[in-house]
Design a protein around this motif. Structure first.
Motif, PDB file in Angstrom:
ATOM      1  N   ARG A 268      10.074  45.805 -37.453  1.00  0.00           N
ATOM      2  CA  ARG A 268      10.656  45.629 -36.121  1.00  0.00           C
ATOM      3  C   ARG A 268      10.523  46.891 -35.268  1.00  0.00           C
ATOM      4  O   ARG A 268      10.945  46.910 -34.108  1.00  0.00           O
ATOM      5  CB  ARG A 268      12.129  45.249 -36.256  1.00  0.00           C
ATOM      6  N   LEU A 269       9.939  47.938 -35.832  1.00  0.00           N
ATOM      7  CA  LEU A 269       9.860  49.210 -35.123  1.00  0.00           C
ATOM      8  C   LEU A 269       8.749  49.204 -34.076  1.00  0.00           C
ATOM      9  O   LEU A 269       7.696  48.581 -34.260  1.00  0.00           O
ATOM     10  CB  LEU A 269       9.606  50.359 -36.102  1.00  0.00           C
ATOM     11  N   SER A 270       8.976  49.946 -33.015  1.00  0.00           N
ATOM     12  CA  SER A 270       7.934  50.165 -32.017  1.00  0.00           C
ATOM     13  C   SER A 270       6.928  51.182 -32.552  1.00  0.00           C
ATOM     14  O   SER A 270       7.175  51.859 -33.558  1.00  0.00           O
ATOM     15  CB  SER A 270       8.543  50.691 -30.720  1.00  0.00           C
ATOM     16  N   ARG A 271       5.808  51.308 -31.871  1.00  0.00           N
ATOM     17  CA  ARG A 271       4.813  52.301 -32.268  1.00  0.00           C
ATOM     18  C   ARG A 271       5.396  53.702 -32.199  1.00  0.00           C
ATOM     19  O   ARG A 271       5.101  54.551 -33.053  1.00  0.00           O
ATOM     20  CB  ARG A 271       3.592  52.183 -31.356  1.00  0.00           C
ATOM     21  N   GLN A 272       6.231  53.971 -31.202  1.00  0.00           N
ATOM     22  CA  GLN A 272       6.859  55.286 -31.093  1.00  0.00           C
ATOM     23  C   GLN A 272       7.793  55.535 -32.269  1.00  0.00           C
ATOM     24  O   GLN A 272       7.798  56.632 -32.836  1.00  0.00           O
ATOM     25  CB  GLN A 272       7.632  55.403 -29.785  1.00  0.00           C
ATOM     26  N   ASN A 273       8.578  54.531 -32.651  1.00  0.00           N
ATOM     27  CA  ASN A 273       9.478  54.693 -33.788  1.00  0.00           C
ATOM     28  C   ASN A 273       8.706  55.011 -35.064  1.00  0.00           C
ATOM     29  O   ASN A 273       9.118  55.853 -35.864  1.00  0.00           O
ATOM     30  CB  ASN A 273      10.298  53.433 -34.016  1.00  0.00           C
ATOM     31  N   ARG A 274       7.558  54.353 -35.235  1.00  0.00           N
ATOM     32  CA  ARG A 274       6.762  54.579 -36.440  1.00  0.00           C
ATOM     33  C   ARG A 274       6.174  55.994 -36.441  1.00  0.00           C
ATOM     34  O   ARG A 274       6.087  56.623 -37.495  1.00  0.00           O
ATOM     35  CB  ARG A 274       5.668  53.530 -36.543  1.00  0.00           C
ATOM     36  N   LEU A 275       5.773  56.468 -35.284  1.00  0.00           N
ATOM     37  CA  LEU A 275       5.312  57.854 -35.183  1.00  0.00           C
ATOM     38  C   LEU A 275       6.442  58.816 -35.541  1.00  0.00           C
ATOM     39  O   LEU A 275       6.224  59.824 -36.238  1.00  0.00           O
ATOM     40  CB  LEU A 275       4.810  58.145 -33.770  1.00  0.00           C
ATOM     41  N   GLU A 276       7.651  58.513 -35.094  1.00  0.00           N
ATOM     42  CA  GLU A 276       8.806  59.361 -35.396  1.00  0.00           C
ATOM     43  C   GLU A 276       9.077  59.395 -36.901  1.00  0.00           C
ATOM     44  O   GLU A 276       9.392  60.454 -37.465  1.00  0.00           O
ATOM     45  CB  GLU A 276      10.027  58.860 -34.624  1.00  0.00           C
ATOM     46  N   VAL A 277       8.954  58.243 -37.559  1.00  0.00           N
ATOM     47  CA  VAL A 277       9.128  58.193 -39.013  1.00  0.00           C
ATOM     48  C   VAL A 277       8.057  59.044 -39.696  1.00  0.00           C
ATOM     49  O   VAL A 277       8.341  59.781 -40.650  1.00  0.00           O
ATOM     50  CB  VAL A 277       9.067  56.739 -39.520  1.00  0.00           C
ATOM     51  N   PHE A 278       6.827  58.950 -39.197  1.00  0.00           N
ATOM     52  CA  PHE A 278       5.743  59.751 -39.766  1.00  0.00           C
ATOM     53  C   PHE A 278       6.029  61.248 -39.628  1.00  0.00           C
ATOM     54  O   PHE A 278       5.849  62.024 -40.574  1.00  0.00           O
ATOM     55  CB  PHE A 278       4.423  59.412 -39.080  1.00  0.00           C
ATOM     56  N   CYS A 279       6.495  61.668 -38.453  1.00  0.00           N
ATOM     57  CA  CYS A 279       6.781  63.082 -38.219  1.00  0.00           C
ATOM     58  C   CYS A 279       7.910  63.570 -39.126  1.00  0.00           C
ATOM     59  O   CYS A 279       7.847  64.675 -39.685  1.00  0.00           O
ATOM     60  CB  CYS A 279       7.145  63.316 -36.754  1.00  0.00           C
ATOM     61  N   CYS A 280       8.945  62.765 -39.274  1.00  0.00           N
ATOM     62  CA  CYS A 280      10.038  63.116 -40.176  1.00  0.00           C
ATOM     63  C   CYS A 280       9.530  63.233 -41.607  1.00  0.00           C
ATOM     64  O   CYS A 280       9.878  64.176 -42.327  1.00  0.00           O
ATOM     65  CB  CYS A 280      11.140  62.062 -40.080  1.00  0.00           C
ATOM     66  N   SER A 281       8.674  62.302 -42.022  1.00  0.00           N
ATOM     67  CA  SER A 281       8.102  62.335 -43.367  1.00  0.00           C
ATOM     68  C   SER A 281       7.209  63.551 -43.551  1.00  0.00           C
ATOM     69  O   SER A 281       7.158  64.133 -44.640  1.00  0.00           O
ATOM     70  CB  SER A 281       7.300  61.052 -43.631  1.00  0.00           C
ATOM     71  N   LEU A 282       6.513  63.953 -42.484  1.00  0.00           N
ATOM     72  CA  LEU A 282       5.668  65.134 -42.552  1.00  0.00           C
ATOM     73  C   LEU A 282       6.518  66.392 -42.781  1.00  0.00           C
ATOM     74  O   LEU A 282       6.127  67.295 -43.529  1.00  0.00           O
ATOM     75  CB  LEU A 282       4.864  65.259 -41.258  1.00  0.00           C
ATOM     76  N   GLY A 283       7.697  66.436 -42.143  1.00  0.00           N
ATOM     77  CA  GLY A 283       8.614  67.538 -42.385  1.00  0.00           C
ATOM     78  C   GLY A 283       9.086  67.580 -43.832  1.00  0.00           C
ATOM     79  O   GLY A 283       9.185  68.652 -44.444  1.00  0.00           O
ATOM     80  N   LEU A 284       9.373  66.409 -44.404  1.00  0.00           N
ATOM     81  CA  LEU A 284       9.765  66.332 -45.813  1.00  0.00           C
ATOM     82  C   LEU A 284       8.617  66.775 -46.716  1.00  0.00           C
ATOM     83  O   LEU A 284       8.832  67.478 -47.719  1.00  0.00           O
ATOM     84  CB  LEU A 284      10.181  64.907 -46.160  1.00  0.00           C
ATOM     85  N   PHE A 285       7.404  66.370 -46.368  1.00  0.00           N
ATOM     86  CA  PHE A 285       6.211  66.773 -47.118  1.00  0.00           C
ATOM     87  C   PHE A 285       6.105  68.296 -47.179  1.00  0.00           C
ATOM     88  O   PHE A 285       5.898  68.885 -48.248  1.00  0.00           O
ATOM     89  CB  PHE A 285       4.974  66.167 -46.443  1.00  0.00           C
ATOM     90  N   ILE A 286       6.270  68.938 -46.027  1.00  0.00           N
ATOM     91  CA  ILE A 286       6.164  70.402 -45.961  1.00  0.00           C
ATOM     92  C   ILE A 286       7.271  71.061 -46.782  1.00  0.00           C
ATOM     93  O   ILE A 286       7.037  72.042 -47.490  1.00  0.00           O
ATOM     94  CB  ILE A 286       6.215  70.867 -44.496  1.00  0.00           C
ATOM     95  N   GLN A 287       8.474  70.508 -46.708  1.00  0.00           N
ATOM     96  CA  GLN A 287       9.586  71.108 -47.456  1.00  0.00           C
ATOM     97  C   GLN A 287       9.374  70.989 -48.959  1.00  0.00           C
ATOM     98  O   GLN A 287       9.725  71.891 -49.715  1.00  0.00           O
ATOM     99  CB  GLN A 287      10.913  70.474 -47.046  1.00  0.00           C
TER     100      GLN A 287
END
Length: 354
Positions: A268-287
């Protein structure tokens, strides 16, 4: 520390308009609230004593070198925005306080602009509350260059997603000029500007095992990178940071938020929401990758901090009735936890004349 809790109380008041059902009244309250709170926050950050934060002295020394003309080419290459702004402010006869106020104001305006871009109008004050709770002490009051760079980078990514490529490239370039940490967001920026659709959730989920694999083979690479002067302070442990254990409250909260959104709301997420999830996951990846190095892990993860808040806010668009109220209350409590935790890195507040 009561001055800090005065600031907390001020931004906490901004949560109330989010629950005003009359759209016209809510917009009117917001139009009065934001100019006032931005002014108070900018003054609070700008007129703090040099003894309040750990970075003030080094920035002041740097400003004095700019004012005296004692700079080399590498100083401009290292952080062009700080040097240029310091040069202009010293040229007009102002002191370093002018630099601090400029950076605080610019950071706050950029954070507010991102808040309006990333959240529904109803929730913008709650979103901004979380931004201030998580970033104001560590950014506007301490790491002033990244305080500007991170929201500008985040704005650039959203502009790229919306097809405004020239504006996105300009804003992203300015973000890099303020602090090179903005380059960490380049994968998200490239995906956004190249019309990435973020259809599948599985490649995002694959970041976790990928992080573990990368971490196991990264130490030798870091040993080589540690010879670079721009990175050596971080990689060799000379840069002082608070410990950021992989199993931390903030890490767990982000993992839970990403898991909740991807399991229950992804379709149900918009494309922007999915990008936001990706960015948050990228932060977790780096940590995860840099969990053995506090400085790199902390700095790398905080680049995506505004997108973390975007993910926290997603359920508010789908929850109804009492569930929405309870979840919003949890976000308010989370903001208090963030703010209280950030006080560990700063000294009791004193005005510059005190």
């Amino acid at each position: 520390m009561y001055w800090y809790y005065f600031i907390y109380g001020l931004v906490l008041c901004g949560v109330v308009p989010a629950f005003v059902n009359d759209d016209k009244v809510r917009r009117h309250i917001q139009s009065l609230y934001f100019p006032f709170v931005l002014f108070v926050l900018a003054i609070f950050a700008g007129f703090r004593s040099p003894a309040v934060d750990r970075d003030y002295g080094s920035y002041l020394d740097w400003f004095n070198k700019v004012a005296a003309g004692d700079l080399f080419v590498q100083d401009w290459a290292k952080d062009p925005a700080f040097v240029l702004i310091s040069y202009i402010i010293s040229w007009v006869g102002w002191s370093y306080i002018g630099v601090v106020i400029f950076y605080a104001t610019t950071a706050l305006v950029a954070q507010l602009y991102f808040s309006k871009m990333a959240s529904h109008r109803r929730w913008v004050t709650l979103f901004f509350y979380l931004v201030i709770c998580s970033a104001f002490i560590s950014s506007e009051m301490t790491e002033i260059r990244s305080a500007v760079a991170i929201p500008l980078m985040s704005i650039g990514i959203l502009l790229a997603l919306r097809g405004r490529r020239k504006s996105a490239l300009l804003i992203y370039g300015i973000a890099i000029a303020f602090h090179f940490s903005a380059l960490i967001g380049l994968p998200a920026f490239v995906l956004a500007i190249s019309d990435g659709q973020f259809i599948s959730r599985w490649w995002i989920l694959s970041l976790a095992p990928a992080a573990i694999c990368v971490k196991s083979g990264l130490r030798n690479v870091l040993a080589l990178l540690s010879q670079m002067s721009r990175l050596s302070d971080y990689l060799n442990g000379n840069y002082s940071t608070e410990s950021i254990r992989l199993v931390s409250v903030y890490f767990i909260v982000r993992v839970l938020a990403v898991s909740l959104v991807m399991i229950f709301y992804w379709n149900r997420l918009s494309r922007q929401n999915r990008l936001e999830v990706f960015c948050c996951s990228l932060g977790l990846f780096i940590q995860i990758v840099f969990s053995f190095n506090d400085a790199l892990g902390l700095r790398g993860a905080e680049v995506f901090a505004l997108f973390d808040i975007c993910v926290f806010m997603v359920p508010l668009d789908y929850l109804k009735g009492n569930f929405r109220i309870v979840y919003a209350a949890c976000l308010v409590l989370l903001g208090l936890v963030f703010f209280h935790s950030a006080l560990n890195i700063i000294q009791p507040y004193r005005w510059i004349s005190a």
